[in-house]
Design an enzyme around this catalytic site. Sequence first.
Site, PDB file in Angstrom:
ATOM      1  N   GLU A   1      35.821  37.133  32.243  1.00 54.24           N
ATOM      2  CA  GLU A   1      36.573  38.108  32.865  1.00 54.24           C
ATOM      3  C   GLU A   1      37.339  38.473  32.505  1.00 54.24           C
ATOM      4  O   GLU A   1      38.355  39.685  33.134  1.00 54.24           O
ATOM      5  CB  GLU A   1      36.562  37.528  34.639  1.00 54.24           C
ATOM      6  CG  GLU A   1      35.318  37.104  34.679  1.00 54.24           C
ATOM      7  CD  GLU A   1      34.909  37.822  35.872  1.00 54.24           C
ATOM      8  OE1 GLU A   1      35.983  38.573  36.087  1.00 54.24           O
ATOM      9  OE2 GLU A   1      33.553  38.483  36.185  1.00 54.24           O
TER      10      GLU A   1
ATOM     11  N   SER B   1       7.322   6.518  80.321  1.00 55.76           N
ATOM     12  CA  SER B   1       7.722   5.919  80.483  1.00 55.76           C
ATOM     13  C   SER B   1       8.523   4.987  78.990  1.00 55.76           C
ATOM     14  O   SER B   1       8.837   3.409  79.460  1.00 55.76           O
ATOM     15  CB  SER B   1       5.743   5.406  79.601  1.00 55.76           C
ATOM     16  OG  SER B   1       5.155   5.263  80.191  1.00 55.76           O
TER      17      SER B   1
END
Length: 711
Positions: free
Chosen positions: A149, A415
């Site tokens: 870079e 249930s």
Amino acid sequence: MAKGRDRQEPVFDTPAAGGAGELDFHLSPEDRAGGAMAGRRASRGDSGRRPSRSNKPKRKRGGRSLLSRLFYAGAVLCLWCVIAVGGVVAYYASQLPPIDQLTVPKRPPNIAIMASDGSLLANRGETGGRTVSIKELPPYLPKAFVAIEDRRFYDHFGIDPIGISRAVYRNVAHKGGLQGGSTLTQQLAKNLFLTQERTASRKIQEAILALWLERNYTKDQILELYLNRVYFGAGAYGVEAAAQRYYGKSARNVSLAEAAVLAGLVQSPSRLAPNRNPEGAQARAELVIAAMNELGFITPGMTKTALGTPAEPVRQNGAGSVNYAADYVMDVLDDFVGTVESDIVVSTTIEPTLQSVAERVLVDELNTKGQKFNVSQGAFVAMQPNGALMALVGGRNYEASQFNRATVARRQPGSAFKPFVYLTAIEQGLTPDSVREDSPVNYKGWTPENYDRGYRGPIALRDALALSLNTVAVKLGFEVGPKAVVQTAQRLGISSPLQANPSLALGTSEVTPLELVSAYAAFANGGIGVIPFVINQVKTADGKVIYKRPGGGGLGRVIDPGAVAMMNEMMNNTFVIGTAKKAQVPGWPMAGKTGTTQDYKDAWFVGFTGNLVAGVWLGNDDGALTKRVTGGNLPVEVWHNFMKVALKDKQPVGLPGHERFRAPVEDTPVANAGGDPRVASANAREGGWTPPAPQPRRSGEKNFLERLFGL
């Protein structure tokens, strides 16, 4: 002829006339006329000569003046250009905050969520990873970014004229692809202070801010800021987040090949992501490695090794369910630490192996049988009897849906709600041996039926619960009163709104899987109500403890030990003769309850041993009916498959109050739960619950405790 004599022609000097044979462009008209007459005299033999002037040509003032004027005009033009550029720079500088007030904005804090074994579960926050210092990183990692870079990073002053010139030349000559001239400092300035727009004004401001950064920070500080702020795609800001995202490891541990990929990635995160474009990422990484070798950052041997062993991104296995657990951590974190200002580390109770197993068994069941039974979603919760969450799966696939069905979705438990009805009846004086009539029920036109639509007549409560008979549950609900059932459920930890009506006994009020499993934990630990928890400790990144879970806690005693013993005996019967027979794990005493709602919308199973409580929900998000999925088939299978792994190689633990009962398999030793210090401590605690006044025993009922304990 007269006109011809008046016209003057150019005169060439001849040798006879003493000239040089060149065209005289420097004589005045008078000199030229005199020269012509002299020539004529010579041709007539006139030997008389006039005093001659110097033949040296004169330089006109106009020639030197033109050069001076050009130089002067150029200088003035340059001066005006400098003034214009200065004005533009000053204008755009005025759009920035005052330089003396400029500060580097704080990086958004990262929240590292750790498993019970110290491994990383997930990162949360805007960045996706914590801040790292250059000293923590392998030397080749920051050098990789410099090489690709900004190779003159340590030589320029924030702006690199040489780099800009080189980039312009390569762009014009089409060498090496399109290149930019921004330095790492300029890129950092853009990331810290500016938007991503590509305009001349932004570039000017970027350059100004780069100069400010170079003046106020060292090169290593600038590089460290850059490495922690640059974007790597996939929501990862900073090199630590990127290393975790693409390689499943800390940036401190990446290889040279992996470092090269990360450095090359910042040019185009979406295009060069190694998990989506491995070829492009590798090609870019090879350029990075070549640049590092050229600059002497790595040795030829390191170069050869890196090129010979390309980096391989991690492939995410499974459905990413750990993110459901991480989301739940974030939901409750504010209650303990408030606003997070800096990076923190959250230690949790989540057990990675059990989390993975829970996800696998749930997803495998849905993949195998989901289409056949028209069921598309599920949730799974597992915790220790003290409320510590060990696994939490909120759906089939986190990437497809982040909605957490384990903690947020309210569904009718069917249930699976009946234990609260039976517990209320036990607390009002009934026992597992109490007999009720299994017969039709008609309440103002409401006629609930059993699953098989048959009736068995007189039946003991232990068998009625094990067989999940709706008629008996409804009759018990009428007998004890719906309001009393609501109070019982709330006492054990159900926080969702409950409707005190006759159908409550069949689980028509909605609850979440997390709160239902938490309520069952009171049966597993001997009667102590729990508040589910997932956070053990919170520290800052430098190790300072800002929260530590205190010992104890919970809701205190919510069930009398005798009532716990009776309930566990009845729910154990579910594994022996009831709807959960397929869930048995040899050697382990177990208890639990299945649940199926009307028209098969939702199917549940919640069960427990003396050391682990787990619950499963299956259904569809849109409420579509399943094809006869009941709590006794798919949910029981999921639960059983989980428990087989979770309990493997562990010593069986008895259920509280269940020491006198045998395990499902004969002659299998069972640990005495009375020796569990957690249960003993819980039994010794007082407060938080007052046992209801005993009701007169109905004639013909045997004293259950006398039968059980021989008292």
